[in-house]
Design an enzyme around this catalytic site. Structure first.
Site, PDB file in Angstrom:
ATOM      1  N   GLU A 170       0.806  -1.228   0.000  1.00 18.16           N
ATOM      2  CA  GLU A 170       0.000   0.000   0.000  1.00 18.16           C
ATOM      3  C   GLU A 170       0.838   1.277   0.000  1.00 18.16           C
ATOM      4  O   GLU A 170       0.785   2.060   0.952  1.00 18.16           O
ATOM      5  CB  GLU A 170      -0.950   0.016   1.198  1.00 18.16           C
ATOM      6  CG  GLU A 170      -1.904  -1.156   1.237  1.00 18.16           C
ATOM      7  CD  GLU A 170      -3.020  -0.985   2.280  1.00 18.16           C
ATOM      8  OE1 GLU A 170      -2.982  -0.005   3.040  1.00 18.16           O
ATOM      9  OE2 GLU A 170      -3.928  -1.825   2.308  1.00 18.16           O
ATOM     10  N   GLU A 368      -4.923  -8.834   0.893  1.00 15.14           N
ATOM     11  CA  GLU A 368      -5.567  -8.496   2.171  1.00 15.14           C
ATOM     12  C   GLU A 368      -7.051  -8.354   1.933  1.00 15.14           C
ATOM     13  O   GLU A 368      -7.488  -7.763   0.936  1.00 15.14           O
ATOM     14  CB  GLU A 368      -5.049  -7.170   2.756  1.00 15.14           C
ATOM     15  CG  GLU A 368      -3.705  -7.250   3.423  1.00 15.14           C
ATOM     16  CD  GLU A 368      -3.275  -5.917   4.050  1.00 15.14           C
ATOM     17  OE1 GLU A 368      -4.141  -5.145   4.515  1.00 15.14           O
ATOM     18  OE2 GLU A 368      -2.056  -5.661   4.060  1.00 15.14           O
TER      19      GLU A 368
HETATM   20  C1  BGP Z   1      -4.241  -2.235   5.560  1.00 18.20           C
HETATM   21  C2  BGP Z   1      -2.819  -2.380   6.019  1.00 18.20           C
HETATM   22  C3  BGP Z   1      -2.633  -3.325   7.163  1.00 18.20           C
HETATM   23  C4  BGP Z   1      -3.754  -3.355   8.177  1.00 18.20           C
HETATM   24  C5  BGP Z   1      -5.132  -3.286   7.532  1.00 18.20           C
HETATM   25  C6  BGP Z   1      -6.276  -3.083   8.506  1.00 18.20           C
HETATM   26  O1  BGP Z   1      -4.431  -0.994   4.983  1.00 18.20           O
HETATM   27  O2  BGP Z   1      -1.993  -2.830   4.972  1.00 18.20           O
HETATM   28  O3  BGP Z   1      -1.397  -3.056   7.726  1.00 18.20           O
HETATM   29  O4  BGP Z   1      -3.527  -2.493   9.188  1.00 18.20           O
HETATM   30  O5  BGP Z   1      -5.191  -2.262   6.568  1.00 18.20           O
HETATM   31  O6  BGP Z   1      -6.463  -1.716   8.773  1.00 18.20           O
HETATM   32  P1  BGP Z   1      -6.397  -1.082  10.211  1.00 18.20           P
HETATM   33  O7  BGP Z   1      -5.275  -1.766  10.919  1.00 18.20           O
HETATM   34  O8  BGP Z   1      -6.153   0.357  10.017  1.00 18.20           O
HETATM   35  O9  BGP Z   1      -7.728  -1.343  10.842  1.00 18.20           O
END
Ligand code: BGP
Length: 472
Positions: A170, A368
């Site tokens: 990302e 993800e």
């Molecule tokens: C994505 C990231 C992850 C993870 C996930 C969940 O954007 O790559 O690292 O954190 O989001 O989001 P959050 O942790 O902000 O709830």
């Protein structure tokens, strides 16, 4: 989506697994890891982190990876994405590589291989070493060189152990968080500097791909992008135009250079119009065009819905892409209130079709997808989190993903966010995403109901789909 019960079988050797990153799961360990931008951020704004939890310990993967790899197997992982910490390998960002860090990652990656869990290694997941951040982070070209040196070291030291490589997770995140929306260090609001950061990370990624190719490894190298399919509020031409801009700024900006080696013309024209073209050379553009990725990771959480602006832009405010559109909240949407994200399963299908039709159907996988929920203790019965919502979330998305594969998309796997509950940027341990629950006080791990489901899913390489789950 056809709701009658049927078994959805996935292609052979489908990658079932999950992902997390070094900063979010390893903890500091004892290799002399250098400080990162998260330590800087925590020093400056401790109150911004939910319950003041920093990244010193997190999920303690550094000390527990042997048992945790057993848990990966118990929850059906045949593959897993982690990240290699730049600040662990090079505590100052450059200079001498840390021998203890190399030994740690060799042992971890070796153990994964031995246990039949393919390691997917990502080289940057929001975790700039402090020493590099003090030089200006991604704004500084010397930092790009230091990153490429770090990547090169990883290819050399771990090339025999890693199944697939990724240059960035990302890359939009640090631009949005660090230079636009004030949720990542250095908490600057300056889109022009953000564009420079974006350009330099795109260049860094291409330079890492070039370095990788010199090793002629069997693995592939790619990038992981967070892509939100963009939907206009209506078919009104002005809504559609707003969606086109949002898509250009937030999706095509990284997708096009990474996969096609070029930047979208309309985006470049728009940046020119606002005097936002980053400093670069013709040679940089060459490197980007000649070193595109070999595989693509797709992070999909939520769609982006936009409409034409309803108010005039204030020309005295800092430029933002939102000068061209406004967010739109669709009535009747499904919603995860814990994270504030819409749940729209068809988005995963639309995203894959876009990659099939507009990006040469490059080899890709869902890198993800997941659902963070607060206070999951509420759902404990007989000692186990009964996270039916997570199982429903996964099944819904997989049903659409299956359809995308049936329709010819070159999708090789599905990685959930995440494995064991891990630390999250700012939210720390508020929302839990894991297949395995973490007791923060004792570090005890307990497989959730979704972890059992995931094991079965992976063993059977598919699941019985009996209609969309809507009880979120
Ligand atoms: C994505 C990231 C992850 C993870 C996930 C969940 O954007 O790559 O690292 O954190 O989001 O989001 P959050 O942790 O902000 O709830």
């Amino acid at each position: 989506m056809n709701n009658s019960a049927k078994f959805l079988a996935f292609p052979n050797d489908f990658w079932w697994g999950s992902a997390w990153s070094a900063e979010q799961a390893e903890g500091r360990g004892n290799t002399g890891k250098g400080r990162t931008q998260w330590d800087m951020s925590w020093d400056k704004y401790p109150n911004r982190f939910y319950r003041g939890i920093n990244t010193d310990v997190t999920t303690d993967f550094f000390n527990r990876y042997r048992e945790d790899i057993q848990l990966m197997k118990a929850t059906g992982h045949n593959s897993f994405r982690l990240s290699i910490s730049w600040a662990r390998m090079f505590p100052q960002g450059d200079g001498e590589v840390c021998a203890e860090a190399v030994a740690f990652y060799r042992d971890l990656l070796g153990e994964m291989n031995q246990q039949g869990v393919k390691p997917f290694a990502n080289l940057y997941h929001f975790d700039m070493p402090e020493a590099m951040m003090l030089k200006g982070g991604w704004e500084n070209r010397d930092v790009v060189d230091a990153y490429v040196n770090f990547c090169d070291t990883c290819f050399r030291e771990f090339g025999d152990l890693v199944y697939h490589w990724f240059t960035f997770n990302e890359p939009l995140g640090p631009v949005l968080g660090g230079y636009m929306e004030d949720f990542h260090y250095p908490n600057v609001v300056d889109f022009k500097r953000g564009v420079q950061v974006a350009f330099n990370t795109i260049l860094a990624s291409a330079m890492a791909v070039r370095a990788f190719k010199a090793y002629s490894l069997d693995s592939k190298i790619g990038i992981i992008l967070n892509l939100s399919p963009t939907y206009p509020r209506s078919e009104n031409l002005l809504d559609c135009e707003a969606a086109e801009y949002a898509d250009l700024f937030y999706n095509r900006s990284f997708l096009d250079p990474s996969v096609k080696g070029t930047f979208p013309t309309k985006l470049v024209e728009t940046l020119k119009k606002h005097d936002l073209i980053p400093t670069h050379t013709a040679e940089d553009l060459n490197i980007i065009s000649e070193n595109t990725v070999q595989i693509l990771g797709l992070n999909y959480y939520e769609p982006r819905r936009v409409k034409a602006r309803t108010s005039a832009v204030n020309p005295h405010s800092p430029f933002m892409p939102e000068w061209y559109f406004e967010s739109y909240v669709m009535p009747g949407r499904k919603f995860n209130p814990h994270r504030g994200w819409e749940i729209y399963e068809q988005g995963i299908y639309d995203l894959c079709i876009d990659i099939r039709d507009n990006y040469g159907n490059i080899e890709a996988f869902i890198s993800e997808s997941g659902m963070g929920v607060a206070n999951e203790e509420r759902f404990i019965q007989n000692g186990q989190v009964q996270d039916e919502y997570r199982i429903g979330f996964i099944k819904n998305h997989l049903a659409y993903l299956h359809q995308a594969i049936v329709d010819g998309c070159n999708i090789k796997g599905y990685h959930l966010w995440t494995f064991i509950d891990c630390w999250s940027w700012i939210n720390t341990y508020k929302n839990r995403y894991g297949l395995v629950a973490l007791d923060l006080d004792t570090q005890q791990r307990t497989i959730k109901k979704s972890g059992e489901f995931y094991k079965l899913l992976s063993e059977r390489n598919g699941f019985e789909f009996d209609g969309l789950y809507n009880d979120f």
